[in-house]
Design a protein around this motif. Sequence first.
Motif, PDB file in Angstrom:
ATOM      1  N   TYR A  22       0.846  -1.193   0.000  1.00  0.00           N
ATOM      2  CA  TYR A  22       0.000   0.000   0.000  1.00  0.00           C
ATOM      3  C   TYR A  22       0.877   1.237   0.000  1.00  0.00           C
ATOM      4  N   GLY A  53      -6.011  -8.659  10.222  1.00  0.00           N
ATOM      5  CA  GLY A  53      -5.191  -7.616   9.612  1.00  0.00           C
ATOM      6  C   GLY A  53      -3.993  -8.136   8.853  1.00  0.00           C
ATOM      7  N   CYS A  54      -4.020  -9.429   8.440  1.00  0.00           N
ATOM      8  CA  CYS A  54      -2.838  -9.986   7.798  1.00  0.00           C
ATOM      9  C   CYS A  54      -2.841  -9.724   6.301  1.00  0.00           C
ATOM     10  N   GLY A  55      -3.946  -9.312   5.746  1.00  0.00           N
ATOM     11  CA  GLY A  55      -3.965  -8.999   4.322  1.00  0.00           C
ATOM     12  C   GLY A  55      -4.889  -9.886   3.494  1.00  0.00           C
ATOM     13  N   LYS A  56      -5.840 -10.538   4.152  1.00  0.00           N
ATOM     14  CA  LYS A  56      -6.755 -11.422   3.432  1.00  0.00           C
ATOM     15  C   LYS A  56      -7.701 -10.639   2.535  1.00  0.00           C
ATOM     16  N   THR A  57      -8.268  -9.572   3.105  1.00  0.00           N
ATOM     17  CA  THR A  57      -9.180  -8.754   2.307  1.00  0.00           C
ATOM     18  C   THR A  57      -8.436  -8.115   1.135  1.00  0.00           C
ATOM     19  N   THR A  58      -7.182  -7.748   1.390  1.00  0.00           N
ATOM     20  CA  THR A  58      -6.366  -7.164   0.329  1.00  0.00           C
ATOM     21  C   THR A  58      -6.258  -8.123  -0.859  1.00  0.00           C
ATOM     22  N   GLN A 105     -17.907  -8.074   3.659  1.00  0.00           N
ATOM     23  CA  GLN A 105     -17.697  -8.381   5.073  1.00  0.00           C
ATOM     24  C   GLN A 105     -18.926  -8.056   5.933  1.00  0.00           C
ATOM     25  N   HIS A 146     -12.377 -16.339  10.009  1.00  0.00           N
ATOM     26  CA  HIS A 146     -11.578 -16.448  11.229  1.00  0.00           C
ATOM     27  C   HIS A 146     -11.928 -17.719  11.982  1.00  0.00           C
ATOM     28  N   ARG A 171       0.851 -10.622   8.714  1.00  0.00           N
ATOM     29  CA  ARG A 171       1.250  -9.650   7.705  1.00  0.00           C
ATOM     30  C   ARG A 171       2.771  -9.587   7.534  1.00  0.00           C
TER      31      ARG A 171
HETATM   32  N1  ATP Z   1      -6.049   1.282   1.663  1.00  0.00           N
HETATM   33  C1  ATP Z   1      -5.071   0.942   2.516  1.00  0.00           C
HETATM   34  N2  ATP Z   1      -3.981   1.726   2.668  1.00  0.00           N
HETATM   35  C2  ATP Z   1      -2.985   1.394   3.517  1.00  0.00           C
HETATM   36  N3  ATP Z   1      -2.996   0.288   4.268  1.00  0.00           N
HETATM   37  C3  ATP Z   1      -4.042  -0.552   4.172  1.00  0.00           C
HETATM   38  C4  ATP Z   1      -5.143  -0.258   3.301  1.00  0.00           C
HETATM   39  N4  ATP Z   1      -6.051  -1.259   3.399  1.00  0.00           N
HETATM   40  C5  ATP Z   1      -5.535  -2.124   4.308  1.00  0.00           C
HETATM   41  N5  ATP Z   1      -4.333  -1.711   4.754  1.00  0.00           N
HETATM   42  C6  ATP Z   1      -3.476  -2.420   5.718  1.00  0.00           C
HETATM   43  O1  ATP Z   1      -3.135  -3.659   5.165  1.00  0.00           O
HETATM   44  C7  ATP Z   1      -3.182  -4.686   6.145  1.00  0.00           C
HETATM   45  C8  ATP Z   1      -4.058  -5.802   5.679  1.00  0.00           C
HETATM   46  O2  ATP Z   1      -5.400  -5.375   5.633  1.00  0.00           O
HETATM   47  P1  ATP Z   1      -6.596  -6.324   5.236  1.00  0.00           P
HETATM   48  O3  ATP Z   1      -7.859  -5.570   5.357  1.00  0.00           O
HETATM   49  O4  ATP Z   1      -6.309  -6.954   3.930  1.00  0.00           O
HETATM   50  O5  ATP Z   1      -6.501  -7.433   6.391  1.00  0.00           O
HETATM   51  P2  ATP Z   1      -7.483  -8.628   6.712  1.00  0.00           P
HETATM   52  O6  ATP Z   1      -6.651  -9.841   6.766  1.00  0.00           O
HETATM   53  O7  ATP Z   1      -8.636  -8.640   5.800  1.00  0.00           O
HETATM   54  O8  ATP Z   1      -7.948  -8.258   8.177  1.00  0.00           O
HETATM   55  P3  ATP Z   1      -9.292  -8.630   8.950  1.00  0.00           P
HETATM   56  O9  ATP Z   1      -9.149 -10.040   9.351  1.00  0.00           O
HETATM   57  O10 ATP Z   1      -9.287  -7.702  10.121  1.00  0.00           O
HETATM   58  O11 ATP Z   1     -10.427  -8.385   8.018  1.00  0.00           O
HETATM   59  C9  ATP Z   1      -3.668  -4.035   7.409  1.00  0.00           C
HETATM   60  O12 ATP Z   1      -2.560  -3.832   8.248  1.00  0.00           O
HETATM   61  C10 ATP Z   1      -4.233  -2.719   6.984  1.00  0.00           C
HETATM   62  O13 ATP Z   1      -3.985  -1.744   7.956  1.00  0.00           O
END
Ligand code: ATP
Lengths: 287, 298
Positions: free
Chosen positions: B39, B69-74, B116, B227, B245
């Motif tokens: 990001y 917050g490990c980046g799954k949604t990403t 979500q 989860h 992450r």
């Molecule tokens: N648009 C963005 N800009 C900067 N950092 C971001 C952005 N979106 C997410 N992040 C960071 O990237 C990391 C991964 O986020 P993500 O939402 O993919 O996690 P996740 O695994 O889906 O978490 P959760 O289980 O809480 O849903 C997090 O640390 C978040 O803070």
Amino acid sequence: MANVAHTATSAPVVRRRSSFEKLMSNTSLWRGMLAIAVFLLLWEIGSRFDEWFGKEWTLPFIGLIPAPTAVFAAWLEILPKAGYWMSWLQSFKRVLSGFLVAMLIGIPFGLALAVNKYFRDLFFPPFEILRPIPPLAWVPASLIFWPTNEMSIAFVTFLGAFFTIVINVLGGARTIDVRYLRAAQSMGASQWDLFSKIILPGTLPSIFTGAAVGMGITWEVVLAAEMISGGGTQGGGGLGFFIWNSYMGGSLEQVVVGMISIGIAGYLSSSAIRWLGDRFMPWKRLF
Amino acid sequence: MNQMTTNQKLHAAATSPQGTGTGRPLGGALSIRNVSKIYDPEGVNVCAVNDCSMEIVAGEVCMIVGPSGCGKTTLLNAIAGFHSITHGEILLDNQLLCGPGKPKASQGADRMVVFQNGALFPWRTLAENVAYGPIVQKKMTKAEAHEKAYHMLAEAGLGDFGDKYPGEVSSGMSRRAEIVRALINEPKVLLLDEPYRAMDALTKSIMHESLLETYDRTKVTIFFITHDLEEAIFLGDKVHIVTTRPCSLKKTVDVTIPRPRTYESLSSEAFRTLMEEVNEAVHEEAVKAFQAGERELA
Ligand SMILES: Nc1ncnc2c1ncn2[C@@H]1O[C@H](COP(=O)(O)OP(=O)(O)OP(=O)(O)O)[C@@H](O)[C@H]1O
Ligand SMILES: [Mg+2]
């Protein structure tokens, strides 16, 4: 077969109460009416105190205000007079025209600010500088700009609603959940679909909030402008002028009549907006 | 019996090649190869996904488990085309979605997302929500789309609720309706991002049954983030455990419990063994995530 056709309904039959029955069993309504009655009674007692117990018993403030019964008598007296109704009509016309023009220009302007970055960069700064100027501060200037009193009042009224509506539309459109836009885009929505099917309905609640607040401001502005400008032309001075005129003529009862008339007019206006809101946003009625 | 034949007729009439009971995978093989996502490359530089690779077979239920917050949604957003990736490539049925030269996949109805916290349009009834896709894609007329929408809602047990607004139904119902809204577009892959988070256990179990039933009917490829380890094993063919992450693949567990699965599978010996295996891997990552969090705070 687990698949039940959607036409099959098995809801139990519930006897629907008539709207009259509902009205009669509405406890909030009864409580509200009781509160108003108590208020009027206290007012009556307060302002008649000196009549009953002598001049030295004149209560501060409320003792100087005419009693509700006196106001009511004054009201009955002017009810049949055309001038009174002309005042209503005049004020309503001003409020409505200013308000409608503000909606007509304000909604597209707010939406354009929300969806187009160039438009926002260009028009938002001047808008933000003009916005904090209270509408009434525009009165002298607009009396100079505009050829007639009527046009000045219309312009100031328009300003009163315009800024509120634009700010609400802009805020509403900018805070639409990005997931709605993403979902729609994944389903193949075009830019126009996004605007008309997502952004527009998503902004409707804010549009109506802006309209309700804007309507309140328009009434304020119209009344004040009518008092300041001397009410315009031909006996149709509006309710603001009606109050001012009554004050100058020394009829305190009529002043209160004018005030209550404005209360009723404002209530009617906001009820109309609520009604329209329910029409346009059937999904909102549930909450 | 009578009703069944009516339903079958309706299926035959529907234009869907993915109609009920075909049981035929329609593609949907996802290849995620060495994907990284950073990001804000100019600024803070959060590395959310790092060199992550997984292969998802067409028609498979693939569960993604990993710490918060490990980046799954990403990763899911990259597949859906909501944002770009920094390195690597993602392919769908051997067609490049995004990769070198094309950092952001285009959004398309072949990959439908269930969000979500749910994202049914609150201003449309359930049926109008479901009918939205075919109408904007001009695949059906309004009347056809609505008929199909009611039919598919009925299949999902929501036959009586087509005229309700999302605000009028329970969260479980609206989530099922959202899956129906995705499926009417005949996606190759269904992307679910913790759809049942914050639901009580009872509702969840009903959601699971409903999803499994839908899957048996459509055999759509499912990419499901969760989860909940029990959920992951109960629903999945494979459970991909990802690291804290930046997200990358840590371990893949094959779930060998035969389908159709019922709630009795939960108490089987096989289930317990799998649960232990997954739990161990996830716990390791959770501890790492916790320690990393402590370091960041220090
Ligand atoms: N648009 C963005 N800009 C900067 N950092 C971001 C952005 N979106 C997410 N992040 C960071 O990237 C990391 C991964 O986020 P993500 O939402 O993919 O996690 P996740 O695994 O889906 O978490 P959760 O289980 O809480 O849903 C997090 O640390 C978040 O803070
Ligand atoms: Mg997430």
